[in-house]
Design a protein around this motif. Structure first.
Motif, PDB file in Angstrom:
ATOM      1  N   GLY A  20      25.761  -1.768 -31.972  1.00  4.09           N
ATOM      2  CA  GLY A  20      26.531  -2.131 -33.157  1.00  4.09           C
ATOM      3  C   GLY A  20      27.987  -2.428 -32.839  1.00  4.09           C
ATOM      4  O   GLY A  20      28.473  -2.207 -31.730  1.00  4.09           O
ATOM      5  N   ASP A  21      28.666  -2.922 -33.864  1.00  6.94           N
ATOM      6  CA  ASP A  21      30.067  -3.292 -33.690  1.00  6.94           C
ATOM      7  C   ASP A  21      30.953  -2.088 -33.378  1.00  6.94           C
ATOM      8  O   ASP A  21      31.876  -2.186 -32.573  1.00  6.94           O
ATOM      9  N   THR A  22      30.676  -0.953 -34.014  1.00  9.06           N
ATOM     10  CA  THR A  22      31.480   0.244 -33.760  1.00  9.06           C
ATOM     11  C   THR A  22      31.327   0.705 -32.324  1.00  9.06           C
ATOM     12  O   THR A  22      32.312   1.046 -31.664  1.00  9.06           O
ATOM     13  N   LYS A  40      23.557  -7.591 -27.962  1.00  7.49           N
ATOM     14  CA  LYS A  40      23.200  -7.638 -29.376  1.00  7.49           C
ATOM     15  C   LYS A  40      22.487  -6.367 -29.836  1.00  7.49           C
ATOM     16  O   LYS A  40      22.262  -6.190 -31.021  1.00  7.49           O
ATOM     17  N   LYS A  74      30.518  -1.176 -29.803  1.00 14.08           N
ATOM     18  CA  LYS A  74      31.191  -2.171 -28.963  1.00 14.08           C
ATOM     19  C   LYS A  74      32.689  -1.907 -28.898  1.00 14.08           C
ATOM     20  O   LYS A  74      33.296  -1.946 -27.826  1.00 14.08           O
ATOM     21  N   ILE A  75      33.286  -1.624 -30.051  1.00 15.07           N
ATOM     22  CA  ILE A  75      34.721  -1.355 -30.089  1.00 15.07           C
ATOM     23  C   ILE A  75      35.052  -0.106 -29.280  1.00 15.07           C
ATOM     24  O   ILE A  75      36.020  -0.079 -28.514  1.00 15.07           O
ATOM     25  N   VAL A 133      30.375  -7.402 -25.120  1.00 16.93           N
ATOM     26  CA  VAL A 133      30.503  -8.317 -26.253  1.00 16.93           C
ATOM     27  C   VAL A 133      29.203  -9.076 -26.504  1.00 16.93           C
ATOM     28  O   VAL A 133      28.811  -9.299 -27.651  1.00 16.93           O
ATOM     29  N   LYS A 134      28.490  -9.454 -25.443  1.00 16.49           N
ATOM     30  CA  LYS A 134      27.249 -10.212 -25.608  1.00 16.49           C
ATOM     31  C   LYS A 134      26.030  -9.347 -25.935  1.00 16.49           C
ATOM     32  O   LYS A 134      24.993  -9.894 -26.306  1.00 16.49           O
ATOM     33  N   THR A 162      33.273  -6.239 -19.935  1.00 18.33           N
ATOM     34  CA  THR A 162      33.716  -6.677 -21.260  1.00 18.33           C
ATOM     35  C   THR A 162      32.813  -7.787 -21.780  1.00 18.33           C
ATOM     36  O   THR A 162      32.390  -7.776 -22.941  1.00 18.33           O
TER      37      THR A 162
END
Length: 124
Positions: A87-89, A84, A91-92, A81-82, A77
């Motif tokens: 993308g955000d999608t 870079k 990651k989710i 999260v770290k 996790t």
């Protein structure tokens, strides 16, 4: 990311799958022993020490399985999260998958995001 860190993350990504498989194998061996012991009459219920030993063994082994799974969950996790580079999608989706399929998703994440990509130098 250093090569040593990648190796440790690779070992960690496979640990929940290995310990969960070993746990299932131990449970199946116990049930097979009970079934065949009942069939051929070699199962003795005289004092029940074997079942108490097995119950204690399963509780301790289950505790170790949970430690391995939760350690992997926490470490991956933090890595997700770290990171870079994704993308955000993504990651989710990785995080949701990590919480629901905690034995498979760390392996997928390791091969796609850690071992599959070279360390890229970002030029701004």
């Amino acid at each position: 990311m250093s090569k040593t860190k990648k190796i440790w993350l690779g070992v960690l990504s496979f640990s929940p799958l290995v310990v969960t498989s070993a746990f299932v194998a131990v449970i199946l061996m116990f049930y097979i022993r009970i079934i065949f012991g009942a069939i051929d009459g070699s199962l003795a219920y005289s004092d029940g020490r074997e079942f108490v030993f097995f119950a204690v063994f399963v509780i301790i082994f289950a505790f170790l399985v949970n430690i391995a799974v939760y350690a992997t969950l926490i470490i991956f996790t933090i890595c997700i999260v770290k990171n870079k580079r994704i993308g955000d999608t993504a990651k989710i989706l990785y995080l949701i998958g990590m919480y629901f399929l905690s034995t498979i998703v760390p392996i997928v994440y390791f091969f796609i995001e850690i071992a599959g990509k070279k360390d890229e130098i970002e030029v701004s």
